[in-house]
Design a protein around this motif. Structure first.
Motif: not given
Length: 172
Positions: A1-12, A28-37
């Protein structure tokens, strides 16, 4: 699944700005591609076989009545010599033709109708390839026999008398 880590970090070097780490999980996208192939590999037909069924007799053959025997001798340069009956005493004299629409197909249709009208039975075709004929010509004759719906035919070795007749007609 798409994952979004939103831990804020201060940019230098920047004040008060927060940098967001973005990570996309493509499992999941790779699994789907191999299933279609896999699906398309298993369901696709690459090529179908193009074979003709030929039933060859086992053992000694039986005598063929001359009035129903149509002989096709294959010569050089896609030339065909045909006759009805025996070569020594033919019902229809040996004729040289080719594979166009007015060639062997027309001869098969007309002679088959004549034999059926005279005897009430089907015609028996004997195909004799010579040493100077090519395999393509044999396949073409079998195609013509299937097109004209000839039920009984045999492929046999050519004999000396037929070879001499082909030489006389300049087809050998």
């Amino acid at each position: 699944m798409a994952e979004l880590n939103s831990s804020p970090q201060k940019a230098s070097g920047t004040r008060g700005r927060k940098k967001m780490n973005v990570r996309v999980d493509l499992t999941a996208m790779v699994d789907l591609a191999f299933l279609l192939i896999t699906f398309f590999m298993l369901t696709t037909t690459l090529s179908k076989s193009k074979a003709m069924d030929i039933a060859m007799p086992v053992g000694e053959g039986s005598a063929v009545p001359a009035s129903r025997s149509f002989t096709v001798c294959l010569g050089k340069n896609s030339q065909v010599m045909w006759y009805l009956g025996e070569l020594k005493n033919p019902v229809i004299a040996p004729t040289v033709t080719n594979f166009n629409k007015d060639g062997i197909r027309k001869a098969l249709f007309e002679t088959s109708k004549m034999v059926h009208d005279n005897t009430g039975k089907g015609m028996i075709v004997v195909v004799k390839p010579s040493d100077h004929s090519v395999y393509k010509d044999l396949v073409n004759v079998i195609d013509e026999l299937n097109i004209t719906d000839m039920q009984t035919y045999a492929i046999v070795d050519i004999d000396r008398h037929d070879t001499d007749a082909l030489k006389q007609k300049d087809v050998y």
